[in-house]
Design an enzyme around this catalytic site. Structure first.
Site, PDB file in Angstrom:
ATOM      1  N   CYS A 111     -24.011 -23.992   1.019  1.00 36.15           N
ATOM      2  CA  CYS A 111     -25.269 -24.600   0.632  1.00 36.15           C
ATOM      3  C   CYS A 111     -26.197 -24.653   1.825  1.00 36.15           C
ATOM      4  O   CYS A 111     -25.834 -24.284   2.938  1.00 36.15           O
ATOM      5  CB  CYS A 111     -25.035 -26.016   0.114  1.00 36.15           C
ATOM      6  SG  CYS A 111     -24.499 -27.107   1.423  1.00 36.15           S
ATOM      7  N   CYS A 114     -25.069 -26.191   5.085  1.00 35.15           N
ATOM      8  CA  CYS A 114     -24.294 -25.354   5.987  1.00 35.15           C
ATOM      9  C   CYS A 114     -25.229 -24.621   6.936  1.00 35.15           C
ATOM     10  O   CYS A 114     -24.981 -24.529   8.141  1.00 35.15           O
ATOM     11  CB  CYS A 114     -23.501 -24.307   5.213  1.00 35.15           C
ATOM     12  SG  CYS A 114     -22.267 -24.953   4.130  1.00 35.15           S
ATOM     13  N   ASP A 516       1.340  17.579  -3.281  1.00 37.15           N
ATOM     14  CA  ASP A 516       2.052  16.737  -4.211  1.00 37.15           C
ATOM     15  C   ASP A 516       1.902  17.381  -5.578  1.00 37.15           C
ATOM     16  O   ASP A 516       0.868  17.963  -5.879  1.00 37.15           O
ATOM     17  CB  ASP A 516       1.430  15.339  -4.195  1.00 37.15           C
ATOM     18  CG  ASP A 516       1.971  14.482  -5.302  1.00 37.15           C
ATOM     19  OD1 ASP A 516       3.197  14.322  -5.352  1.00 37.15           O
ATOM     20  OD2 ASP A 516       1.172  14.000  -6.119  1.00 37.15           O
ATOM     21  N   ASP A 718      -2.538  12.321  -4.446  1.00 36.40           N
ATOM     22  CA  ASP A 718      -3.515  11.387  -4.988  1.00 36.40           C
ATOM     23  C   ASP A 718      -2.924  10.078  -5.480  1.00 36.40           C
ATOM     24  O   ASP A 718      -3.645   9.218  -5.953  1.00 36.40           O
ATOM     25  CB  ASP A 718      -4.294  12.043  -6.125  1.00 36.40           C
ATOM     26  CG  ASP A 718      -3.422  12.299  -7.327  1.00 36.40           C
ATOM     27  OD1 ASP A 718      -2.191  12.241  -7.171  1.00 36.40           O
ATOM     28  OD2 ASP A 718      -3.963  12.556  -8.409  1.00 36.40           O
TER      29      ASP A 718
END
Lengths: 819, 52
Positions: A111, A114, A516, A718
């Protein structure tokens, strides 16, 4: 919050600051009349009371006003004298020593109070000149005296009162890049203007060499040349001289030394010659600096442009989303949308955030993110990316990523990091200079000695300096930036994103590529092709599918997603699942209807002590021989059946593998699948090195094994399970269609999910480096060729100018071939 | 003859200097800071352009 002027002084009940009675704000609370110095304190007090945290005031150990005691002392939190700023903070600091400035992003601001507190804390901190905090942006701009405070001290001070501050990188980079750009532009522009004048004058002088020139005219033209050349060296050349001095102090003969040496010796030689009546080389001195500056400016501009592309990308993301609450629709700013919220996207709108379609069907244009211009179909269960354009359907989307997690934000982050990574090309030029400079110096000394020994003193010094002048390759500064620029540009156009210049360097050395299987080599769209259950009942297959799909609902694995998608297509209603757990490389487990469901590879079930009937094994074997991936399903202790999934290689896989092989690269395939499946895919794509049944940790181990055998390995994958292997490889390549972690751990991201992208990336990196080495060669070649002339004492300005111009033009034209 | 040449050189020098000063002004006031953005600005939504 001024100090009280009236004698009646009370102290604020929140921050204890003294405040004049008349200025104080009073609040009638159930616990009594309270006094505050400002509205912010009152609202904080109310908040604390309303939250039932009243004992905060009893327990806090502040007894004096305002800021906690340890923060107010004169001594900085770091003991002793000012410790030097940590290196990581240096790039964020602007300004000179007496007044430094930095932007901080502060976490924890709730707020206005602060902000008020923070500003007070900062302004009372020793050495801080001013602090401004934007409430909406949570960004603080702090200025401080470099002799009395450090940024790390300021950050520590903020942390001690509970706020986490970090240097605000994006704005910081943007700002420093902008300033650097402007500085370079000014220096380059100045150099260019004066060099142009110099060129005109020099042409007159050149003509004079051939046609003869009146000595008085020549004298005047030379005076003007001196006048035009001086600012180029004094202003534009200053960074080089500074860099050279720094280099020599560190015992390094870098490129700056070469440039400074060349320019300075050309200048001094020309002044000497001008007084003595010999030929002058002012244009050489100026052009060396101008051309190297041009190279640096181009490099800086490329970085700047990349960062602006990112900002434009982010600007395209809508700022509001239509959030659905039952029957209500409300427009809410995207920053307030939470994960799991349902948002509605109407035809033609831009999708605000990443999510999963929960109802409706449409086509989306994801060209912004993936470069793929064909609209892609998205139905229930499919993922949509924020920033892409919705087609003709209205869809409800469950938000899965917000803020910095969105694909768009991560791409932006990726690009930003790529820009900050140091270009290796500068090092390459420096490495060459490290040999070249001593070599040239040696030649120069040898020339001097030779002339002095066998002839007479006058021309000996002249010849020695001439060697230095002609040896300086001014195209050197452009040789690498121009090539990298052209290379990265060509890569981006093909949808390949290198995370940094150093990646380009590592990539071109790659001689083994590990692929892969799932998602990289194959279409990434595994489809269920066979469901087979142990139980004989007619609806057993559908039960099996429903249970497996229910358990896999939370899965990010391709196989799991395929099962879920297939079940939905079959019209199965999925049950709720709890305690979903992905076991990388093995499968997944979840609780459905209170019973433990296992979906995965055979060892997973066997380890749980589940007996698999022989009939089921025979069926599984048959499916595997056909190249299907088989997933075993069990409920509590019973094996239910198997699901066969087909995973065809991508249409371009075979062609891509052929291209890679032709490039002299060993292509290998790693997969967690069994041998038969792997073998079939391997045969179809032409990969001869197949490793099957490898667990995720095993993948990284395989990559390391290859690296230990002296190979430079690139790994393309991936999935989550590929992430360790991607990190272990010399170059990790991720497909943008893959999981986030894979993209995170990769060095190269291929924005379209085609395997030819891998071949393109390798091809481009190799071509770029070939062009760089060619550029470096040509940059040195013409100058080297002219050195013997200089040593023999035949150097004239025409040769110097021609060597320079030709090498620069060669370099630029050669780089443009990359496009 | 000589003085004609010198006069021309000086004239050229000052013309160049004038161009350079214009360039300095442009660079310092940020005319070249962002040569990408303006051409995209017309595509933007109604939001006013950022001030900085």
């Amino acid at each position: 919050m001024t100090m009280a002027t009236s004698p009646a002084v009370v102290s604020c009940d929140h921050c204890l600051l003294p405040v004049g009675d008349r200025e104080a704000i009073h609040d009638e609370r159930p616990e009594g009349r309270k006094t505050f110095c400002c509205h912010a304190c009152r609202s904080i007090y109310r908040m604390i009371q309303d939250e039932g945290l009243a004992d905060f005031y009893a327990r806090r150990d502040w007894t004096t006003a305002g800021i906690p005691v340890p923060l107010r002392g004169e001594a900085p939190p770091v003991a002793g004298a000012l410790s030097p700023e940590p290196e990581s903070l240096l790039p964020f600091i602007r300004g000179d020593h007496a007044e430094k400035e930095a932007s901080l992003l502060i976490d924890g601001i709730r707020c206005a109070s602060c902000v008020c507190l923070l500003e007070k804390v900062l302004e009372r901190t020793r050495g801080v000149i001013s602090a401004r905090i934007g409430f909406a942006t949570h960004r603080a701009t702090v200025r401080w005296n470099g002799e009395k405070a450090t940024l790390s001290g300021i950050i520590a001070r903020l942390r001690s009162i509970g706020y986490l501050a970090r240097p605000f990188s994006a704005a910081e980079q943007e700002e420093s890049l902008r300033l650097q750009n402007r500085d370079l532009l000014l220096r380059f522009g100045t150099a260019a203007f004066f060099s142009m004048q110099l060129m005109i004058l020099s042409f007159g002088l050149y003509a004079g060499y051939f046609q003869g020139i009146d000595p008085a005219t020549r004298r005047w033209v030379e005076y003007f040349s001196l006048l035009a050349c001086t600012p180029v060296l004094a202003y534009s050349g200053r960074p080089f001289f500074r860099g050279a001095i720094r280099g020599i102090r560190n015992g390094m003969l870098n490129m700056d030394v070469l440039v400074s040496l060349g320019a300075a010796s050309a200048y001094t030689l020309s002044v000497y010659q001008m007084l003595g009546g010999g030929p002058v080389y002012f244009d050489t001195a100026a052009m060396i600096i101008t051309l190297v500056l041009l190279g640096r400016y181009l490099e800086s501009l490329a970085k700047h442009r990349a960062s602006q592309a990112v900002h434009r990308l982010l600007a395209l993301q809508p700022r509001e989303a239509r959030v659905v609450h039952g029957q209500d629709r409300a427009m809410v700013t995207t920053s307030e949308v939470g994960k799991g919220d349902l948002i509605e996207i109407r035809p033609g709108e831009t999708i605000p955030l990443d999510g999963i379609v929960r109802s409706g069907a449409t086509e989306v244009d994801e060209s912004l993110v993936t470069g793929e211009s064909r609209p892609a179909e998205r139905t229930v269960g499919a993922a949509v990316i924020g920033g892409s354009m919705n087609g003709l359907g209205t869809i409800m989307v469950e938000v899965i990523h917000v803020g910095q997690e969105t694909v768009l934000a991560r791409i932006a982050d990726l690009v930003e990091r790529a820009q900050t990574a140091a270009m290796p090309v500068q090092r390459l030029a420096d490495r060459i200079s490290a040999y070249f400079v001593p070599f040239v110096l040696l030649l120069s000394v040898a020339t001097f000695w030779y002339w002095h020994r066998f002839f007479y003193a006058g021309p000996s010094l002249l010849a020695a300096v001439s060697v230095l002048v002609i040896a300086c390759p001014c195209a050197l500064g452009m040789a690498t930036p121009v090539a990298v620029l052209a290379g990265m540009d060509a890569a981006a156009r093909k949808g390949i994103l290198f995370k940094g210049g150093d990646v380009l360097e590592r990539m071109h050395k790659v001689n083994s590529i590990v692929l892969d299987k799932t998602g990289t080599l194959t279409a990434g769209k595994v489809r269920v092709s066979k469901v087979w259950s142990v139980a004989p009942e007619p609806d057993a297959d559908s039960v099996l599918l429903r249970i497996a799909a229910s358990a896999e609902q939370g899965s990010e694995h391709l196989l799991g997603e395929a099962i879920v998608a297939h079940a939905r297509e079959q019209g199965e209603v999925l049950l709720d699942a709890d305690a979903f757990k992905a076991l990388p490389g093995q499968g997944a487990s979840a609780l459905v209807d209170g019973q433990r469901i296992l979906v995965g590879r055979r060892p997973l079930l066997e380890r749980e002590g589940i007996i698999i009937p022989a009939e089921m094994l025979a069926q599984a074997e048959r499916l595997e021989r056909d190249g299907r991936t088989v997933v075993y399903v069990s409920r509590s202790k019973d094996a239910l059946g198997i699901i066969g999934l087909m995973d065809a290689p991508k249409p371009d896989a075979a062609a891509a593998v052929r291209r890679l092989k032709r490039a002299g690269v060993t292509v290998a395939m790693i997969t967690g699948d069994n041998q038969e499946t792997a073998q079939i895919i391997g045969e179809r794509t032409g990969i001869d090195l197949v490793r099957s049944g490898v667990l995720p940790e095993g993948k990284a181990e395989e990559v390391l094994k290859l690296r230990r055998s002296g190979r430079v390995v690139a790994m393309a994958g991936d999935g989550i399970n590929d992430a360790p292997a991607l990190a272990a490889a010399d170059v990790g390549i991720a497909m943008a269609s893959g999981t986030d972690i894979a993209m995170e751990s990769a060095d190269v991201v291929i924005m379209r999910s085609e395997l030819t992208g891998v071949a393109d990336a390798l091809d481009l990196s190799r071509r770029t480096f070939r062009v760089i080495s060619q550029n470096l060669f040509w940059a040195f070649f013409y100058n080297l060729a002219a050195i013997p002339l200089a040593m023999a004492g035949f150097l004239n300005p025409i040769i110097a100018a021609a060597a320079m111009a030709v090498s620069s033009i060669t370099v630029v034209l050669n780089s443009l071939r990359l496009r | 003859m000589l003085w004609t040449i010198i006069a021309l050189i000086v004239l050229m020098f000052f013309l160049g200097l004038a161009a350079w000063l214009v360039f300095l002004w442009a660079a310092k006031t940020g005319q070249f800071d962002d040569i990408e953005r303006p051409k995209h600005r017309m595509m933007d939504d109604d939001d006013p352009p950022p001030k900085s």
